[in-house]
Design a protein around this motif. Structure first.
Motif, PDB file in Angstrom:
ATOM      1  N   GLY A  34     -21.311   1.045 -17.895  1.00 54.14           N
ATOM      2  CA  GLY A  34     -20.492   1.821 -18.840  1.00 54.14           C
ATOM      3  C   GLY A  34     -21.329   2.756 -19.673  1.00 54.14           C
ATOM      4  O   GLY A  34     -20.965   3.937 -19.871  1.00 54.14           O
ATOM      5  N   ALA A  35     -22.449   2.270 -20.170  1.00 52.52           N
ATOM      6  CA  ALA A  35     -23.320   3.108 -20.993  1.00 52.52           C
ATOM      7  C   ALA A  35     -23.948   4.211 -20.156  1.00 52.52           C
ATOM      8  O   ALA A  35     -24.113   5.354 -20.635  1.00 52.52           O
ATOM      9  CB  ALA A  35     -24.407   2.249 -21.629  1.00 52.52           C
ATOM     10  N   ALA A  36     -24.290   3.914 -18.909  1.00 54.62           N
ATOM     11  CA  ALA A  36     -24.865   4.930 -18.034  1.00 54.62           C
ATOM     12  C   ALA A  36     -23.860   6.028 -17.739  1.00 54.62           C
ATOM     13  O   ALA A  36     -24.203   7.221 -17.697  1.00 54.62           O
ATOM     14  CB  ALA A  36     -25.344   4.285 -16.735  1.00 54.62           C
ATOM     15  N   PRO A  72     -20.895  12.597 -21.252  1.00 55.97           N
ATOM     16  CA  PRO A  72     -20.539  12.345 -22.645  1.00 55.97           C
ATOM     17  C   PRO A  72     -19.169  12.912 -22.948  1.00 55.97           C
ATOM     18  O   PRO A  72     -18.739  13.923 -22.359  1.00 55.97           O
ATOM     19  CB  PRO A  72     -21.636  13.071 -23.411  1.00 55.97           C
ATOM     20  CG  PRO A  72     -22.139  14.114 -22.466  1.00 55.97           C
ATOM     21  CD  PRO A  72     -22.007  13.537 -21.086  1.00 55.97           C
ATOM     22  N   PRO A  73     -18.393  12.304 -23.830  1.00 58.44           N
ATOM     23  CA  PRO A  73     -17.069  12.794 -24.180  1.00 58.44           C
ATOM     24  C   PRO A  73     -17.133  14.177 -24.816  1.00 58.44           C
ATOM     25  O   PRO A  73     -18.059  14.477 -25.594  1.00 58.44           O
ATOM     26  CB  PRO A  73     -16.532  11.745 -25.157  1.00 58.44           C
ATOM     27  CG  PRO A  73     -17.746  11.089 -25.708  1.00 58.44           C
ATOM     28  CD  PRO A  73     -18.761  11.089 -24.601  1.00 58.44           C
TER      29      PRO A  73
END
Length: 290
Positions: A275-277, A283-284
């Protein structure tokens, strides 16, 4: 006056008669003791000489041994008490069976070395000491093994082990769910060194849930937050201290990190969680951006 004198004479005569009877009885007892000792000396001195001349010395030794055992039992030298110290997890029935002597048997026939060896074969016993305390007591002291971890077998079961890798039996699994779970064929015999290093930093050890033995040479450590820490084959202690430093400086254990690779001494590799990757790759978008 004559009657009184007669009574005194009769009393004196009876007293003299009793003294003679007591003297005879005393002499009989003395003679009996002499005969008993003579017989004892005859059995234990003349007996062996006679048997030796006839080539039956072994028979004499057996007779003497059996007679000594019988006499010791007659004098109360039998097992009446068994005192045990150090037992906590060892099954008491299994321990008594390993001791191998029941109350009432001659204590002089008890083989302390054989008993110690049998006791040390019990899974929870690390070492044992056994001694006779004459006339009637056996003293048994044991040192039990201390559970170190749970070893996960190929079929998915779990076995409790100690620092020597010994497998412990007769336990309730629920009592040891707080211990790390180890994976790997040779994990039990190598776990003590690794866990002794991990425990040097208590707040990190509290987060350890398991460890996997890799290639029969090194460990991967699993933490409660799902993070895996790859330790090197050598200098595990230095790598583990480096993890503590990274956590102090960067709150590493609070971040979305899946793997921390500490195998190289001069650099650290970090892999983010999926998820972090994904967020890092995409990025949003900021609100209002075209």
């Amino acid at each position: 006056m004559r009657a009184i004198g007669t009574l005194k004479e009769q009393a004196r005569e009876r007293s003299e008669k009793l003294d003679k009877q007591n003297g005879v009885a005393s002499n009989v007892k003395k003679i009996a003791r002499v005969l008993w000792w003579a017989g004892f000396v005859g059995v234990f001195t003349l007996g062996p000489i006679a048997l030796w001349r006839t080539g039956k010395a072994d028979t004499w030794l057996l007779i003497a041994q059996n007679e000594a055992i019988r006499l010791s039992a007659d004098f109360g030298m039998t097992v009446k008490n068994i005192e045990v110290s150090g037992r906590e997890k060892t099954d008491p029935n299994a321990l008594l069976a390993a001791i191998g002597k029941k109350p009432g048997t001659p204590i002089v026939t008890f083989d302390v070395d054989s008993a110690r060896e049998r006791i040390e074969e019990l899974s929870w016993v690390r070492s044992a000491a056994v001694e006779r305390q004459l006339p009637d007591t056996l003293i048994v002291s044991i040192v039990e093994r201390q559970p170190l971890a749970l070893w996960q077998t190929h079929n998915g079961g779990h076995i409790l082990i100690d620092g020597d890798g010994a497998q412990l039996q007769n336990y309730e699994l629920g009592d040891y769910l707080n211990l790390p779970v180890l994976v790997g064929d040779d994990a039990p015999e190598h776990a003590a060194e690794m866990l002794s290093i991990i425990k040097t930093i208590p707040h990190l050890y509290k987060e350890v849930t398991g460890a996997q033995r890799i290639g029969h040479r090194r460990w991967n450590i699993q933490l409660s937050n799902g993070m895996y820490v790859r330790l090197p084959e050598k200098d595990m202690d230095k790598a583990w201290k480096r993890l503590e430093l990274l956590d102090q400086e960067h709150d590493l254990l609070e971040r979305d990190v899946l793997i921390v690779d500490l195998r190289l001494p001069d650099r650290t590799f970090v892999r983010l969680t999926p998820g972090a990757a994904e967020l890092r790759r995409n990025p949003p978008k900021k609100q209002g951006a075209v």
